[in-house]
Scaffold this active site. Sequence first.
Site, PDB file in Angstrom:
ATOM      1  N   GLU A 111      16.276 -17.721   6.117  1.00  0.00           N
ATOM      2  CA  GLU A 111      16.969 -16.722   5.300  1.00  0.00           C
ATOM      3  C   GLU A 111      18.343 -16.454   5.881  1.00  0.00           C
ATOM      4  O   GLU A 111      18.675 -16.897   6.990  1.00  0.00           O
ATOM      5  CB  GLU A 111      16.140 -15.441   5.195  1.00  0.00           C
ATOM      6  N   HIS A 222      21.039  -4.894  -1.696  1.00  0.00           N
ATOM      7  CA  HIS A 222      20.629  -6.291  -1.797  1.00  0.00           C
ATOM      8  C   HIS A 222      21.528  -6.989  -2.812  1.00  0.00           C
ATOM      9  O   HIS A 222      21.787  -6.454  -3.891  1.00  0.00           O
ATOM     10  CB  HIS A 222      19.169  -6.400  -2.238  1.00  0.00           C
ATOM     11  N   ARG A 266      24.226  -9.773   4.161  1.00  0.00           N
ATOM     12  CA  ARG A 266      24.015  -9.197   2.839  1.00  0.00           C
ATOM     13  C   ARG A 266      25.192  -8.371   2.341  1.00  0.00           C
ATOM     14  O   ARG A 266      25.512  -8.384   1.159  1.00  0.00           O
ATOM     15  CB  ARG A 266      22.754  -8.333   2.848  1.00  0.00           C
ATOM     16  N   HIS A 326      18.853  -1.106  -1.520  1.00  0.00           N
ATOM     17  CA  HIS A 326      17.697  -1.840  -1.003  1.00  0.00           C
ATOM     18  C   HIS A 326      17.093  -1.244   0.266  1.00  0.00           C
ATOM     19  O   HIS A 326      15.881  -1.113   0.353  1.00  0.00           O
ATOM     20  CB  HIS A 326      18.109  -3.283  -0.736  1.00  0.00           C
ATOM     21  N   ARG A 361      21.156  -4.546   8.202  1.00  0.00           N
ATOM     22  CA  ARG A 361      19.880  -5.107   8.644  1.00  0.00           C
ATOM     23  C   ARG A 361      19.818  -6.611   8.399  1.00  0.00           C
ATOM     24  O   ARG A 361      20.157  -7.096   7.333  1.00  0.00           O
ATOM     25  CB  ARG A 361      18.731  -4.421   7.890  1.00  0.00           C
TER      26      ARG A 361
END
Length: 502
Positions: A111, A222, A266, A326, A361
């Site tokens: 990811e 997100h 992100r 998110h 994060r």
Amino acid sequence: MTRPHLLVVGSGIAGLTAALDAAATHRVTLLAKDELDQSNTRYAQGGIAVVSTPEDSVAAHVADTLAAGAGLSDAEVVRVLCAGGPDALASMLARGVAFDRDGDGLAHGLEAAHSAARILHAGGDATGHAIVSALLERLAASPVEVRPRSTVVDVLVRDGRAVGVRLLGGEEVVADAVLLATGGAGQLYPFTTNPAVATADGVAIALRAGAAVADLEMYQFHPTSLDAPGSFLVSEAVRGEGAVLRDASGHRFMTDLHPDAELAPRDVVARGIAATMARTGRPVVLDATALGPEFLARRFPTIDAACRDLGLDWGRSPVAVTPAAHYAMGGVRTDSWGRTSVRGLLAVGEVACTGLHGANRLASNSLLDGAVFGARAVRGLRERPAVEPFDATWAEPVPVDLADADGAEPFTRADLQQLLWRCAGLSRDAAGLTEAAAVLRHWRTPEVDDVKASEDANLLLVGRALVAAALARTESRGSHHRTDFPDRDDTQAVHRSLVLQP
């Protein structure tokens, strides 16, 4: 000998892990606002990041987490998380979590912003559901007293110590310690991947109890939720498998914005999408067609079903996506043992702010956060049952007046959500934040007589605190982007804490 009584508030991975671990030494009562399976964990798709191959290392996971945190992550807490991954994984496997396998071993995915394929999934893109299902099965067989549909309104604080909670309707439940594991705050915004129960309850409860909170301005959006009612999350793992983002002309624009393109952090991808949409006035699409419909249906069955329910054939045509609220990196300020600034009160998981996630994060660290620190809080509780308030290493919290202004008027949740999206969303500036602060102060805190009123009161309080925190940080860092202060200022690489004005 009477066992000490622990109240756990919340039924996501952090609360369930804490309750199950504590049951060996404590009388445990678990309170959940809704049904037990309603939590952010239940809807987590992307997986859990754990070092579990010889090619990977804890040091690499630490480095990736620190890089994503944009200079605001606490390095020691990050080490605790990453080093605790293997034990957390072993505990989940022992409790029946069926992670996906590749031959004789666990399957590992990649990811965004990870330097190795260390993401474990269950059911393809149903990891959270698999974890919750397994832990709830263990919970049912445990001595833990479970009370769903129990709305906690406040922590009971007597002589500076948390001694229980007050529920909606006035019932008081006393205990030797209270552990908040209430999850996130996505309902602050109109577009969110969070379920309806994510209404900032734990942060508001802690604030009213006198606890310090920190980093509330750090809210992660997100990049890719479906541009459709419900803001259904399209996992980071889809881009990890090779899906790309295109503008209305078909141009793959993220290659122009970051060396890692779609796998950039992100905040970079989310702002890239928002800027492209603003420039073109048209949607951005996620193009997964190169992966093919068969692969997508097999690898991402939950997303595939959601797309088909909306009449979208994402294996053959790109689908419109948009950023959505998110994950809260900020929350109730704690040490790495879950201790807050109030004696007897602990917090773990998304509701807590250890300094782990910093300003952004790292993907799939959230489930690991809940598992590692849920277990660690219980370990600390056994070693130090008095639950002393932690010895703060951050700056002393700043008292902030978040009360209603004179003549405050009623508000609707939709009005609050739209205000925060416009003024304290992906991009902020002093004018918008000042406007939001004034409007929020002139909205009246609801009388708490039902669940919705309790949630709205919590959203209003935390909305005010988030805006105050965003105004104070006059720089851009990670998920906090100030158009009037577009540069990072490393003199501000500090965790700002606040408490309610006495």
